[in-house]
Design a protein around this motif. Structure first.
Motif, PDB file in Angstrom:
ATOM      1  N   GLY A   8       0.816  -1.208   0.000  1.00 36.69           N
ATOM      2  CA  GLY A   8       0.000   0.000   0.000  1.00 36.69           C
ATOM      3  C   GLY A   8       0.850   1.259   0.000  1.00 36.69           C
ATOM      4  O   GLY A   8       0.537   2.250  -0.676  1.00 36.69           O
ATOM      5  N   ALA A   9       1.956   1.227   0.750  1.00 38.23           N
ATOM      6  CA  ALA A   9       2.863   2.377   0.788  1.00 38.23           C
ATOM      7  C   ALA A   9       3.572   2.555  -0.555  1.00 38.23           C
ATOM      8  O   ALA A   9       3.764   3.678  -1.024  1.00 38.23           O
ATOM      9  CB  ALA A   9       3.887   2.190   1.903  1.00 38.23           C
ATOM     10  N   LEU A  10       3.947   1.467  -1.197  1.00 37.28           N
ATOM     11  CA  LEU A  10       4.658   1.558  -2.474  1.00 37.28           C
ATOM     12  C   LEU A  10       3.839   2.310  -3.522  1.00 37.28           C
ATOM     13  O   LEU A  10       4.394   3.054  -4.335  1.00 37.28           O
ATOM     14  CB  LEU A  10       4.980   0.153  -3.003  1.00 37.28           C
ATOM     15  N   ARG A  11       2.540   2.106  -3.510  1.00 42.61           N
ATOM     16  CA  ARG A  11       1.688   2.734  -4.527  1.00 42.61           C
ATOM     17  C   ARG A  11       1.690   4.258  -4.424  1.00 42.61           C
ATOM     18  O   ARG A  11       1.264   4.942  -5.347  1.00 42.61           O
ATOM     19  CB  ARG A  11       0.258   2.201  -4.404  1.00 42.61           C
ATOM     20  N   ARG A  12       2.176   4.813  -3.314  1.00 42.16           N
ATOM     21  CA  ARG A  12       2.188   6.263  -3.116  1.00 42.16           C
ATOM     22  C   ARG A  12       3.487   6.908  -3.604  1.00 42.16           C
ATOM     23  O   ARG A  12       3.595   8.125  -3.623  1.00 42.16           O
ATOM     24  CB  ARG A  12       1.974   6.588  -1.631  1.00 42.16           C
ATOM     25  N   PHE A  13       4.462   6.111  -3.997  1.00 40.36           N
ATOM     26  CA  PHE A  13       5.755   6.663  -4.413  1.00 40.36           C
ATOM     27  C   PHE A  13       5.719   7.137  -5.862  1.00 40.36           C
ATOM     28  O   PHE A  13       4.987   6.589  -6.698  1.00 40.36           O
ATOM     29  CB  PHE A  13       6.858   5.617  -4.239  1.00 40.36           C
ATOM     30  N   ASP A  14       6.531   8.158  -6.166  1.00 43.33           N
ATOM     31  CA  ASP A  14       6.633   8.647  -7.541  1.00 43.33           C
ATOM     32  C   ASP A  14       7.344   7.636  -8.428  1.00 43.33           C
ATOM     33  O   ASP A  14       6.952   7.414  -9.572  1.00 43.33           O
ATOM     34  CB  ASP A  14       7.408   9.973  -7.575  1.00 43.33           C
ATOM     35  N   ARG A  15       8.420   7.066  -7.934  1.00 45.13           N
ATOM     36  CA  ARG A  15       9.187   6.065  -8.685  1.00 45.13           C
ATOM     37  C   ARG A  15       9.644   4.974  -7.724  1.00 45.13           C
ATOM     38  O   ARG A  15       9.802   5.211  -6.532  1.00 45.13           O
ATOM     39  CB  ARG A  15      10.435   6.693  -9.328  1.00 45.13           C
ATOM     40  N   LEU A  16       9.891   3.808  -8.288  1.00 44.38           N
ATOM     41  CA  LEU A  16      10.450   2.703  -7.520  1.00 44.38           C
ATOM     42  C   LEU A  16      11.711   2.197  -8.230  1.00 44.38           C
ATOM     43  O   LEU A  16      11.797   2.247  -9.453  1.00 44.38           O
ATOM     44  CB  LEU A  16       9.448   1.547  -7.398  1.00 44.38           C
ATOM     45  N   LEU A  17      12.641   1.697  -7.449  1.00 42.36           N
ATOM     46  CA  LEU A  17      13.829   1.072  -7.998  1.00 42.36           C
ATOM     47  C   LEU A  17      13.814  -0.415  -7.663  1.00 42.36           C
ATOM     48  O   LEU A  17      13.589  -0.796  -6.510  1.00 42.36           O
ATOM     49  CB  LEU A  17      15.103   1.694  -7.416  1.00 42.36           C
ATOM     50  N   ALA A  18      14.062  -1.254  -8.667  1.00 39.60           N
ATOM     51  CA  ALA A  18      14.148  -2.690  -8.474  1.00 39.60           C
ATOM     52  C   ALA A  18      15.574  -3.141  -8.784  1.00 39.60           C
ATOM     53  O   ALA A  18      16.280  -2.517  -9.573  1.00 39.60           O
ATOM     54  CB  ALA A  18      13.154  -3.417  -9.385  1.00 39.60           C
ATOM     55  N   ASN A  19      15.990  -4.252  -8.172  1.00 36.16           N
ATOM     56  CA  ASN A  19      17.364  -4.716  -8.368  1.00 36.16           C
ATOM     57  C   ASN A  19      17.503  -5.731  -9.503  1.00 36.16           C
ATOM     58  O   ASN A  19      18.606  -6.158  -9.813  1.00 36.16           O
ATOM     59  CB  ASN A  19      17.928  -5.306  -7.072  1.00 36.16           C
ATOM     60  N   SER A  20      16.375  -6.140 -10.128  1.00 35.04           N
ATOM     61  CA  SER A  20      16.445  -7.093 -11.239  1.00 35.04           C
ATOM     62  C   SER A  20      15.134  -7.040 -12.023  1.00 35.04           C
ATOM     63  O   SER A  20      14.133  -6.479 -11.570  1.00 35.04           O
ATOM     64  CB  SER A  20      16.673  -8.523 -10.730  1.00 35.04           C
ATOM     65  N   ARG A  21      15.146  -7.646 -13.189  1.00 31.28           N
ATOM     66  CA  ARG A  21      13.928  -7.701 -14.001  1.00 31.28           C
ATOM     67  C   ARG A  21      12.832  -8.485 -13.295  1.00 31.28           C
ATOM     68  O   ARG A  21      11.653  -8.131 -13.367  1.00 31.28           O
ATOM     69  CB  ARG A  21      14.243  -8.344 -15.357  1.00 31.28           C
ATOM     70  N   ASN A  22      13.219  -9.554 -12.592  1.00 30.68           N
ATOM     71  CA  ASN A  22      12.211 -10.345 -11.909  1.00 30.68           C
ATOM     72  C   ASN A  22      11.600  -9.575 -10.744  1.00 30.68           C
ATOM     73  O   ASN A  22      10.389  -9.630 -10.521  1.00 30.68           O
ATOM     74  CB  ASN A  22      12.826 -11.651 -11.397  1.00 30.68           C
ATOM     75  N   THR A  23      12.432  -8.835 -10.001  1.00 32.77           N
ATOM     76  CA  THR A  23      11.893  -8.022  -8.911  1.00 32.77           C
ATOM     77  C   THR A  23      10.952  -6.949  -9.460  1.00 32.77           C
ATOM     78  O   THR A  23       9.893  -6.671  -8.875  1.00 32.77           O
ATOM     79  CB  THR A  23      13.039  -7.359  -8.125  1.00 32.77           C
ATOM     80  N   ARG A  24      11.312  -6.361 -10.595  1.00 34.76           N
ATOM     81  CA  ARG A  24      10.448  -5.371 -11.219  1.00 34.76           C
ATOM     82  C   ARG A  24       9.111  -5.993 -11.605  1.00 34.76           C
ATOM     83  O   ARG A  24       8.041  -5.399 -11.399  1.00 34.76           O
ATOM     84  CB  ARG A  24      11.112  -4.777 -12.467  1.00 34.76           C
ATOM     85  N   ARG A  25       9.163  -7.198 -12.159  1.00 39.01           N
ATOM     86  CA  ARG A  25       7.921  -7.879 -12.559  1.00 39.01           C
ATOM     87  C   ARG A  25       7.032  -8.133 -11.347  1.00 39.01           C
ATOM     88  O   ARG A  25       5.817  -7.908 -11.396  1.00 39.01           O
ATOM     89  CB  ARG A  25       8.276  -9.195 -13.249  1.00 39.01           C
ATOM     90  N   LEU A  26       7.620  -8.581 -10.252  1.00 38.39           N
ATOM     91  CA  LEU A  26       6.844  -8.850  -9.042  1.00 38.39           C
ATOM     92  C   LEU A  26       6.269  -7.558  -8.460  1.00 38.39           C
ATOM     93  O   LEU A  26       5.118  -7.528  -8.002  1.00 38.39           O
ATOM     94  CB  LEU A  26       7.725  -9.547  -8.007  1.00 38.39           C
ATOM     95  N   ALA A  27       7.076  -6.489  -8.487  1.00 37.44           N
ATOM     96  CA  ALA A  27       6.598  -5.207  -7.963  1.00 37.44           C
ATOM     97  C   ALA A  27       5.464  -4.657  -8.810  1.00 37.44           C
ATOM     98  O   ALA A  27       4.489  -4.101  -8.291  1.00 37.44           O
ATOM     99  CB  ALA A  27       7.753  -4.209  -7.903  1.00 37.44           C
ATOM    100  N   ASP A  28       5.577  -4.816 -10.119  1.00 36.89           N
ATOM    101  CA  ASP A  28       4.514  -4.344 -11.008  1.00 36.89           C
ATOM    102  C   ASP A  28       3.229  -5.137 -10.786  1.00 36.89           C
ATOM    103  O   ASP A  28       2.131  -4.582 -10.774  1.00 36.89           O
ATOM    104  CB  ASP A  28       4.974  -4.458 -12.461  1.00 36.89           C
ATOM    105  N   ARG A  29       3.400  -6.443 -10.603  1.00 32.28           N
ATOM    106  CA  ARG A  29       2.217  -7.276 -10.349  1.00 32.28           C
ATOM    107  C   ARG A  29       1.513  -6.854  -9.062  1.00 32.28           C
ATOM    108  O   ARG A  29       0.285  -6.854  -8.974  1.00 32.28           O
ATOM    109  CB  ARG A  29       2.633  -8.743 -10.240  1.00 32.28           C
TER     110      ARG A  29
END
Length: 260
Positions: free
Chosen positions: A6-27
């Motif tokens: 819920g907190a993540l959705r309030r951020f302007d940008r997010l940084l992920a350490n890998s493509r898989n982490t980005r995919r999970l965060a986007d999901r």
């Protein structure tokens, strides 16, 4: 996760350490192109003194011709070492009877998901298959002993498991191995493929395919040209220095500020 996502959705940008982490965060958040990837950095390692590999082997009673597999990291279920010993190591030892798996790491004290007796599970798997003499536990070591082990080893093994809810975010140990000139064979699970370039800094194997994992180890140890692999690994790791990480982070921050 209810609070964190819920907190993540309030951020302007997010940084992920890998493509898989980005995919999970986007999901989880649906933030799409607001999630950017910056891989972690690694400190370049100086080529070891020529006598270090021999010194390490002598210290631990290993012959100069003994093939050494190395595992580094906390002994958690996700690292998959017990399964590796059970399903892959027998094939490796059958083809390379003198092979030794050197294990650096210990059971975690403060892990989010505790795993009581992971080292015992690994040893039990080895004892059941008559492979106990092919394992060498070093426990936790300092940086110098870690570098010594990487200089002496022939191949890093990273048989990480693809476990729901317990993801390998990046595969830092593989990148650190590359910086020390040591190639890694790993399951292509989680964010590990972002830390290894297949055929350049090591080998990637489909998750759970222990037969291919073992066969790749044997093939590598039979055919590899150690100096060539070590040079390629160091060159690969040179693209992940902390200086480059810092520049990417500064560029990211400037871009964020420019679009506010």
């Amino acid at each position: 996760q209810w609070l964190f996502v819920g907190a993540l959705r309030r951020f302007d940008r997010l940084l992920a350490n890998s493509r898989n982490t980005r995919r999970l965060a986007d999901r989880a958040t649906g933030l799409g192109d607001r999630i950017h990837i910056i891989h972690p950095g690694v400190s370049p390692a100086s080529p070891p003194a020529t006598n270090l590999p021999a010194t390490f082997r002598k210290r631990h009673g290993l012959d100069e011709r003994t093939p050494i597999l190395l595992s580094v990291g906390r002994l958690t279920p996700r690292k998959g070492l017990a399964e590796f010993v059970e399903h892959a190591l027998p094939t490796v030892v059958k083809e390379l009877p003198e092979c030794v798996l050197v294990i650096i790491g210990s059971d975690p004290d403060n892990a989010l998901k505790k795993s009581a007796g992971a080292a015992a599970r690994i040893m039990d798997a080895a004892s059941t298959r008559g492979l106990a003499k092919h394992l060498l536990f070093l426990g936790s070591v300092d940086d110098q002993r870690l570098h010594d082990a990487m200089a002496a080893a022939d191949l890093m093994v990273f048989p990480v498991l693809d476990l729901p809810g317990d993801v390998e975010g990046f595969g830092m140990v593989a990148l650190e191995a590359s910086a020390n000139g040591l190639p890694t064979i790993a399951f292509a699970a989680g964010g590990v493929p972002d830390a290894i370039e297949h055929g350049v800094s090591g080998h990637l194997v489909p998750p759970g395919d222990y037969r291919q994992f073992a066969e790749t180890i044997v093939q590598h140890l039979h055919q590899h040209d150690a100096p060539t692999w070590r040079e390629r690994c160091r060159r690969y790791a040179s693209a992940f220095t902390w200086d480059q990480f810092g520049e990417k982070l500064r560029s990211f921050c400037r871009d964020v500020l420019a679009h506010r």
